[in-house]
Design a protein around this motif. Structure first.
Motif, PDB file in Angstrom:
ATOM      1  N   VAL A 136       0.837  -1.199   0.000  1.00 56.17           N
ATOM      2  CA  VAL A 136       0.000   0.000   0.000  1.00 56.17           C
ATOM      3  C   VAL A 136       0.870   1.246   0.000  1.00 56.17           C
ATOM      4  O   VAL A 136       0.591   2.225  -0.701  1.00 56.17           O
ATOM      5  CB  VAL A 136      -0.951  -0.004   1.216  1.00 56.17           C
ATOM      6  CG1 VAL A 136      -1.653   1.336   1.358  1.00 56.17           C
ATOM      7  CG2 VAL A 136      -1.977  -1.126   1.073  1.00 56.17           C
ATOM      8  N   GLN A 137       1.951   1.226   0.774  1.00 50.50           N
ATOM      9  CA  GLN A 137       2.851   2.377   0.830  1.00 50.50           C
ATOM     10  C   GLN A 137       3.501   2.649  -0.520  1.00 50.50           C
ATOM     11  O   GLN A 137       3.801   3.795  -0.859  1.00 50.50           O
ATOM     12  CB  GLN A 137       3.937   2.131   1.889  1.00 50.50           C
ATOM     13  CG  GLN A 137       4.884   3.303   2.074  1.00 50.50           C
ATOM     14  CD  GLN A 137       5.893   3.057   3.174  1.00 50.50           C
ATOM     15  OE1 GLN A 137       5.814   3.642   4.233  1.00 50.50           O
ATOM     16  NE2 GLN A 137       6.850   2.192   2.916  1.00 50.50           N
ATOM     17  N   CYS A 138       3.710   1.596  -1.309  1.00 45.79           N
ATOM     18  CA  CYS A 138       4.302   1.744  -2.637  1.00 45.79           C
ATOM     19  C   CYS A 138       3.284   2.194  -3.688  1.00 45.79           C
ATOM     20  O   CYS A 138       3.634   2.344  -4.867  1.00 45.79           O
ATOM     21  CB  CYS A 138       4.942   0.430  -3.085  1.00 45.79           C
ATOM     22  SG  CYS A 138       6.423  -0.044  -2.149  1.00 45.79           S
ATOM     23  N   GLY A 139       2.034   2.379  -3.265  1.00 50.98           N
ATOM     24  CA  GLY A 139       1.008   2.846  -4.191  1.00 50.98           C
ATOM     25  C   GLY A 139       0.500   1.769  -5.129  1.00 50.98           C
ATOM     26  O   GLY A 139       0.070   2.064  -6.257  1.00 50.98           O
ATOM     27  N   ILE A 140       0.523   0.508  -4.682  1.00 48.94           N
ATOM     28  CA  ILE A 140       0.084  -0.617  -5.512  1.00 48.94           C
ATOM     29  C   ILE A 140      -1.121  -1.282  -4.853  1.00 48.94           C
ATOM     30  O   ILE A 140      -1.063  -1.635  -3.671  1.00 48.94           O
ATOM     31  CB  ILE A 140       1.220  -1.645  -5.669  1.00 48.94           C
ATOM     32  CG1 ILE A 140       2.444  -0.980  -6.312  1.00 48.94           C
ATOM     33  CG2 ILE A 140       0.763  -2.837  -6.497  1.00 48.94           C
ATOM     34  CD1 ILE A 140       3.670  -1.852  -6.320  1.00 48.94           C
ATOM     35  N   PRO A 141      -2.218  -1.479  -5.573  1.00 47.89           N
ATOM     36  CA  PRO A 141      -3.387  -2.160  -4.995  1.00 47.89           C
ATOM     37  C   PRO A 141      -3.056  -3.607  -4.635  1.00 47.89           C
ATOM     38  O   PRO A 141      -2.568  -4.357  -5.481  1.00 47.89           O
ATOM     39  CB  PRO A 141      -4.431  -2.093  -6.112  1.00 47.89           C
ATOM     40  CG  PRO A 141      -3.982  -0.976  -7.005  1.00 47.89           C
ATOM     41  CD  PRO A 141      -2.487  -0.991  -6.945  1.00 47.89           C
ATOM     42  N   PRO A 142      -3.322  -4.033  -3.394  1.00 48.71           N
ATOM     43  CA  PRO A 142      -3.034  -5.417  -3.005  1.00 48.71           C
ATOM     44  C   PRO A 142      -4.229  -6.337  -3.211  1.00 48.71           C
ATOM     45  O   PRO A 142      -5.384  -5.911  -3.147  1.00 48.71           O
ATOM     46  CB  PRO A 142      -2.710  -5.285  -1.517  1.00 48.71           C
ATOM     47  CG  PRO A 142      -3.566  -4.130  -1.064  1.00 48.71           C
ATOM     48  CD  PRO A 142      -3.700  -3.196  -2.244  1.00 48.71           C
ATOM     49  N   ILE A 143      -3.934  -7.604  -3.467  1.00 46.92           N
ATOM     50  CA  ILE A 143      -4.935  -8.659  -3.545  1.00 46.92           C
ATOM     51  C   ILE A 143      -4.359  -9.855  -2.793  1.00 46.92           C
ATOM     52  O   ILE A 143      -3.294 -10.366  -3.172  1.00 46.92           O
ATOM     53  CB  ILE A 143      -5.252  -9.058  -4.998  1.00 46.92           C
ATOM     54  CG1 ILE A 143      -5.720  -7.836  -5.806  1.00 46.92           C
ATOM     55  CG2 ILE A 143      -6.300 -10.158  -5.049  1.00 46.92           C
ATOM     56  CD1 ILE A 143      -5.730  -8.073  -7.305  1.00 46.92           C
ATOM     57  N   VAL A 144      -5.018 -10.295  -1.732  1.00 45.36           N
ATOM     58  CA  VAL A 144      -4.521 -11.419  -0.942  1.00 45.36           C
ATOM     59  C   VAL A 144      -5.108 -12.713  -1.491  1.00 45.36           C
ATOM     60  O   VAL A 144      -6.325 -12.828  -1.649  1.00 45.36           O
ATOM     61  CB  VAL A 144      -4.876 -11.261   0.548  1.00 45.36           C
ATOM     62  CG1 VAL A 144      -4.390 -12.472   1.344  1.00 45.36           C
ATOM     63  CG2 VAL A 144      -4.267  -9.978   1.115  1.00 45.36           C
ATOM     64  N   VAL A 145      -4.239 -13.664  -1.801  1.00 44.65           N
ATOM     65  CA  VAL A 145      -4.670 -14.964  -2.306  1.00 44.65           C
ATOM     66  C   VAL A 145      -4.261 -16.034  -1.301  1.00 44.65           C
ATOM     67  O   VAL A 145      -3.074 -16.231  -1.033  1.00 44.65           O
ATOM     68  CB  VAL A 145      -4.033 -15.269  -3.677  1.00 44.65           C
ATOM     69  CG1 VAL A 145      -4.456 -16.645  -4.160  1.00 44.65           C
ATOM     70  CG2 VAL A 145      -4.436 -14.215  -4.697  1.00 44.65           C
TER      71      VAL A 145
END
Length: 353
Positions: A136-145
């Motif tokens: 999140v800090q890197c500005g990337i949307p996360p998706i947990v698998v």
């Protein structure tokens, strides 16, 4: 659609490339790094390239081309020479393993990060939070698998635990061995011309997932050690590969150490649940550690905020502050050494006869 467009070329990169295009240079995307060789995807297909000496000697390691970067190159016989890196939309980074304050860029220009966790004995909720924090800090949307869901009878409990962290990101259950489960989430979360990165420690099933999505074996699938239940490294480098539906994935080697950094200019969210409570604190600059009237401390005390989440927040906060302080010390040391170097040069000139 051109080859470059199919690999994510857009107006951002087109705008920054215009001045190079007028000079006869070409653009390409970096798909892999193999020693000194950089594998590019150009408008005419794959191409091997080397870094120009001027680029190699003038940049810090994190600014050199990384997998996912768009670069400017010049053709030379059957190869290319990379002369510049186009400005990145974002970059996935971590604290370099074993260092105090060095930052390591893992990949660039990412549309989404798949954080893979195995629902066997490897699952660790606070490790998930660590990945989420940095992504999140890197500005990337996360998706947990959550992989290996077929190995447990309470997969939904694991998903609920991740959702309760409050990051408001998709949390998916799957099994790399089930084509049906793979298709359920990949149709919605793998979009054409978008680039994703697979993250997770060794043994969580990243290579198996990637091979399943590709429809063929790109990476060897490793076993889990029976001695310590830790995965064996099977992926040893980062590679950008195109999936049948037109999306792209960068597979990363297993990371047992994933240290946090402090990204300049980033909107740092230590934890969404902490941020929500922070609005009720007496002081606007509350650190949620010892201040009177702190709503976060009160929530942790009465159980409204899970104690595990609060302790993890404090640990990550200290880690980021330590990285920031170490980086500042390093910059001061470099400035001091630079001044001494200039003084030595000046003294030699003044005393030369």
């Amino acid at each position: 659609m051109s080859t470059l467009q199919s690999y994510g070329w857009n107006h951002h990169f087109e705008q920054h490339f215009q001045s190079f295009q007028s000079q006869g240079f070409e653009a390409a995307r970096l798909a892999a790094i193999q020693g000194f060789k950089h594998v590019l995807i150009s408008d005419t297909g794959p191409l091997d390239a080397l870094l120009a000496g001027a680029l190699l000697n003038s940049r810090e390691p994190e600014a050199l081309p990384k997998v996912g970067d768009w670069v400017v190159f010049k053709r030379y016989d059957q190869e290319g020479i990379i002369i510049e890196v186009l400005p990145r939309i974002n970059e996935l980074s971590r604290k370099a393993p074993g260092s105090v304050s060095d930052r390591q860029v893992l990949a660039a220009n990412i549309d989404g990060a798949f954080i893979i966790q195995g629902l066997d004995r490897d699952f660790n909720l606070m490790r998930v939070q660590r990945y989420l924090q940095q992504v999140v800090q890197c500005g990337i949307p996360p998706i947990v698998v959550l992989n290996k869901a077929d190995l447990t009878d309470n997969a939904e409990a694991f998903r609920e635990a991740v959702e309760q962290l409050g990051y408001q990101c998709p949390v998916l259950l799957t099994s790399a061995l089930s084509n049906e489960w793979q298709e359920l989430w990949s149709r919605e979360h793998l979009l054409p011309q978008h680039t994703y990165v697979l993250m997770g420690s060794s043994g969580v099933g990243k290579s198996t997932l990637l091979n399943s999505l590709l429809g063929y074996r790109l990476q060897e699938e490793g076993a889990t050690s029976t001695a310590n239940n830790k995965g064996k490294h099977t992926t040893t480098s980062r590679n950008l590969v195109s999936l049948p539906n037109g999306s792209m994935i960068i597979d990363t080697p297993g990371m047992r150490e994933f240290g946090l950094t402090h990204e300049e200019g980033a909107s740092v969210t230590y934890h969404p649940l902490i941020d929500e409570l922070a609005t009720q604190c007496r002081f606007s600059d509350c650190t949620h550690q010892h201040e009177p009237g702190c709503a976060v401390i009160a929530a942790a005390g009465n159980g409204t905020l899970p104690g595990l989440v609060y302790r993890s927040y404090l640990k990550l906060l200290r880690e980021q502050h330590h990285f920031q302080a170490s980086a500042a010390d390093k910059k001061r040391h470099e400035r001091h050494c630079g001044k001494i170097s200039k003084q030595v040069v000046r003294h030699r000139k003044d005393t030369k006869y």
